[in-house]
Structures are given as structure tokens and as C-alpha cells.
Scaffold this motif. Structure first.
Motif, PDB file in Angstrom:
ATOM      1  N   VAL A 171       0.839  -1.204   0.000  1.00 57.01           N
ATOM      2  CA  VAL A 171       0.000   0.000   0.000  1.00 57.01           C
ATOM      3  C   VAL A 171       0.869   1.248   0.000  1.00 57.01           C
ATOM      4  O   VAL A 171       0.602   2.214  -0.732  1.00 57.01           O
ATOM      5  N   ALA A 172       1.929   1.239   0.829  1.00 54.03           N
ATOM      6  CA  ALA A 172       2.829   2.397   0.871  1.00 54.03           C
ATOM      7  C   ALA A 172       3.498   2.619  -0.481  1.00 54.03           C
ATOM      8  O   ALA A 172       3.640   3.767  -0.939  1.00 54.03           O
ATOM      9  N   SER A 174       2.295   1.756  -3.416  1.00 54.64           N
ATOM     10  CA  SER A 174       1.301   2.231  -4.379  1.00 54.64           C
ATOM     11  C   SER A 174       1.018   3.717  -4.180  1.00 54.64           C
ATOM     12  O   SER A 174       0.746   4.442  -5.141  1.00 54.64           O
ATOM     13  N   ARG A 175       1.088   4.184  -2.948  1.00 53.38           N
ATOM     14  CA  ARG A 175       0.815   5.590  -2.660  1.00 53.38           C
ATOM     15  C   ARG A 175       1.887   6.519  -3.235  1.00 53.38           C
ATOM     16  O   ARG A 175       1.604   7.683  -3.518  1.00 53.38           O
ATOM     17  N   ILE A 176       3.105   6.024  -3.365  1.00 52.85           N
ATOM     18  CA  ILE A 176       4.171   6.867  -3.926  1.00 52.85           C
ATOM     19  C   ILE A 176       4.304   6.665  -5.435  1.00 52.85           C
ATOM     20  O   ILE A 176       5.252   7.158  -6.044  1.00 52.85           O
ATOM     21  N   GLU A 180       2.160  -1.700  -9.637  1.00 54.35           N
ATOM     22  CA  GLU A 180       2.086  -2.974  -8.937  1.00 54.35           C
ATOM     23  C   GLU A 180       2.917  -4.047  -9.636  1.00 54.35           C
ATOM     24  O   GLU A 180       3.480  -4.925  -8.989  1.00 54.35           O
ATOM     25  N   VAL A 297      -8.566   2.984   3.173  1.00 55.40           N
ATOM     26  CA  VAL A 297      -7.643   3.086   2.032  1.00 55.40           C
ATOM     27  C   VAL A 297      -8.453   2.788   0.774  1.00 55.40           C
ATOM     28  O   VAL A 297      -8.514   1.638   0.314  1.00 55.40           O
ATOM     29  N   LYS A 299      -8.268   3.082  -2.486  1.00 58.41           N
ATOM     30  CA  LYS A 299      -7.718   2.488  -3.706  1.00 58.41           C
ATOM     31  C   LYS A 299      -6.542   1.566  -3.373  1.00 58.41           C
ATOM     32  O   LYS A 299      -5.465   1.649  -3.954  1.00 58.41           O
ATOM     33  N   ALA A 300      -6.771   0.685  -2.415  1.00 60.45           N
ATOM     34  CA  ALA A 300      -5.712  -0.242  -2.002  1.00 60.45           C
ATOM     35  C   ALA A 300      -5.472  -1.275  -3.108  1.00 60.45           C
ATOM     36  O   ALA A 300      -6.389  -1.693  -3.796  1.00 60.45           O
TER      37      ALA A 300
END
Length: 305
Positions: A171-172, A174-176, A180, A297, A299-300
């Protein structure tokens, strides 16, 4: 998502069969090497660069993910298939437990406007979700774990815990803005490296004999895992609304149903009433935890099993 869950459940069958000739380190190595080739070709076809500016984050995700994978493979080899797979799917419940614990640890007792100390929110739904999941574990392990199976049961639980840590790191990433596909590729690299070290330390197959015909069982482990992850990623990408994302996320628990079918039909495992109830509790708590997680979250990314 259902197809992806089916592919991961089928991979667990192959792992259980292959464990007759190969140890967990060798199977992790095989999955990693095949995954590297498959994902490199896929990235090249899509035009996705595999270069990253965050090697440390990928290294941590790969390390904790390999621990989860190795523990899960060991549990599959030494426990009824349905039990081992269900314990790995506890990762969503563990994420909920981490959210509860993190909120309590981050709480600072600051007086409110009326001078009273403001308490942190009780997060009742999350707490109930975690308790239900743990109750399901007790129901499942009590009738099936005894003697030497106790260690395998602990590793099965460890696979779920570490999978939750790995997912939080995904998740971290994907946030930056990390794709994937890139994250999964570096996990495959980490699996190959860790599997190679484990194999070098223990020797091939722990001294047992195998032939090249047996080695062919390692091929579908990597292929099924890569295809399963591709299906799950595609499922999340095509969900256009939050409700659609929740449906997709919860359909992953069909993997437990597939694993239970394989366990009973292929391996003649006996699951009594308590085991079925425990499995149902874990599925229900996992679905509830997924709903609550998607709210926090939105859009996990997809989980990997």
C-alpha cells in the motif's frame, strides 16, 4: 478475482504435492525464478519500466513477503490444505488488528475543551472483526493441530501476520506511485535470492532424492502464482466504483472454498463441524475487515497469496 483465487488455490495443491520432493526454500526459489521471467516479459510487453527509485522499500517488502511465503509453504506441506490456506487468508484480519493497535499507540491523552481527557474511538467493528477471526482460528486449529502439527500451525499463523505487514508495505509503495507490476517483480527477485540462500544452506531437497520429472512440479508453482496475481490486479483495475472494488476484494475469499474442496477431494482431509465453523468465521471476519480497510484506504492494491 474468482479466477485468481482459483489459481492461487491450485498453486497450493501443487506446493503440497511438490513438498514430497522439495523443501520450502527450493519451492520459493522456483517460484521466484519463474516469476522473474514471466513478469519481465509482461513488463516489456506493456512498456513498464522496472527501474525504481525506492530500492529500500522494495527490499523490505520482499524480505517480509518471503518470510510469509516460506512459512505458508511449510504449513501447506505439514497441515491439511484447507487449514493452511485459511490461516494465510487471515492477513486482512491482522491488518485490522494493526489498525486498532496503531490507533491506541498513537493516542496522546490531551484534555478536551471541557477539561476532560478525550479517549480514542473504541473502533468496535474492527475489534469485533479481529475477535471473530481469532475465534475462527481456535475452532480450526483445535481439531486439526496436535503434536508435531503445532509448529506448522504457528508457521501458518506467521504467514498471515507477515502477509499483513507485506501488504501494508505494498500500500505504501502504491501511494508513492510504484506500479504494482514493478512491486511484484521485485518480490519475485527477493524470492529467488532468499530461496537460493536457503537452498545453499540446507542442500537440495534436504538430502532426499528427486528426478527432473519431479522438478517439473516447480514450474506451475511460479506460473500459477504469476497468473493469479495478474488476474487479481486486473480485477481491481476494472472495478470502477467503491462498491465494485469491495465486491472484487471480498471475492478473493472464494480461494478458501476452492482450497477446502481440494483438501477434501484430493487429499481426503477430514474437516469436522468445528473446522467448518472456524473457516466460516474467518471468511466473515476477513470480508468485514476488507470492507473497513477499503473505507480507510479507498484504492488499495490487490493482495497476494
Amino acid at each position: 478475482m474468482v479466477l485468481g483465487a482459483f489459481l492461487f488455490a491450485t498453486m497450493s495443491v501443487v506446493v503440497k504435492v511438490a513438498s514430497e520432493w522439495f523443501n520450502s526454500g527450493e519451492m520459493v526459489l522456483g517460484r521466484g525464478l519463474i516469476g522473474i521471467v514471466f513478469l519481465w516479459l509482461l513488463a516489456r510487453n506493456r512498456g513498464t519500466s522496472l527501474a525504481t527509485r525506492y530500492p529500500g522499500m522494495h527490499a523490505w517488502r520482499s524480505t517480509i513477503g518471503v518470510v510469509s511465503l516460506g512459512a505458508w509453504f511449510y504449513a501447506i506441506a505439514h497441515m491439511p490444505l484447507a487449514t493452511a490456506v485459511t490461516l494465510n487468508y487471515m492477513s486482512s484480519v491482522w491488518v485490522a488488528a494493526f489498525l486498532v493497535g496503531g490507533a491506541l499507540l498513537a493516542w496522546v491523552p490531551v484534555p478536551g475543551r471541557d477539561g476532560r481527557i478525550e479517549r480514542p474511538p473504541l473502533q468496535g467493528p474492527l475489534v469485533l472483526t479481529v475477535l471473530a477471526g481469532f475465534a475462527g482460528v481456535v475452532l480450526m486449529l483445535k481439531p486439526t493441530v496436535g503434536g508435531g502439527d503445532g509448529f506448522a500451525g504457528m508457521l501458518g499463523l506467521l504467514s498471515g501476520v507477515t502477509a499483513a505487514f507485506a501488504y501494508m508495505q505494498v500500500v505504501a509503495l502504491s501511494r508513492i506511485g510504484e506500479p504494482e507490476l514493478r512491486t511484484v517483480f521485485y518480490f519475485a527477485v527477493g524470492s529467488a535470492v532468499a530461496g537460493a540462500f536457503a537452498t545453499a544452506a540446507t542442500g537440495f531437497s534436504g538430502g532426499s532424492s528427486w528426478t527432473w520429472q519431479h522438478a517439473l512440479w516447480l514450474l506451475p508453482i511460479g506460473l500459477l502464482a504469476a497468473l493469479g496475481q495478474l488476474c487479481m490486479t486486473r480485477a481491481y483495475a476494472t472495478a470502477k466504483t467503491q462498491a465494485g472494488t469491495l465486491v472484487v476484494a471480498n471475492l478473493q475469499y472464494s480461494g478458501i472454498v476452492f482450497a477446502a474442496f481440494y483438501s477434501v477431494v484430493l487429499f481426503n482431509d477430514r474437516i469436522d463441524a468445528a473446522g467448518w465453523c472456524g473457516m466460516a468465521l474467518i471468511i466473515a471476519s476477513g470480508i468485514a475487515a476488507t470492507v473497513l480497510r477499503q473505507r480507510a484506504v479507498p484504492k488499495a492494491p490487490a493482495e497476494e497469496h
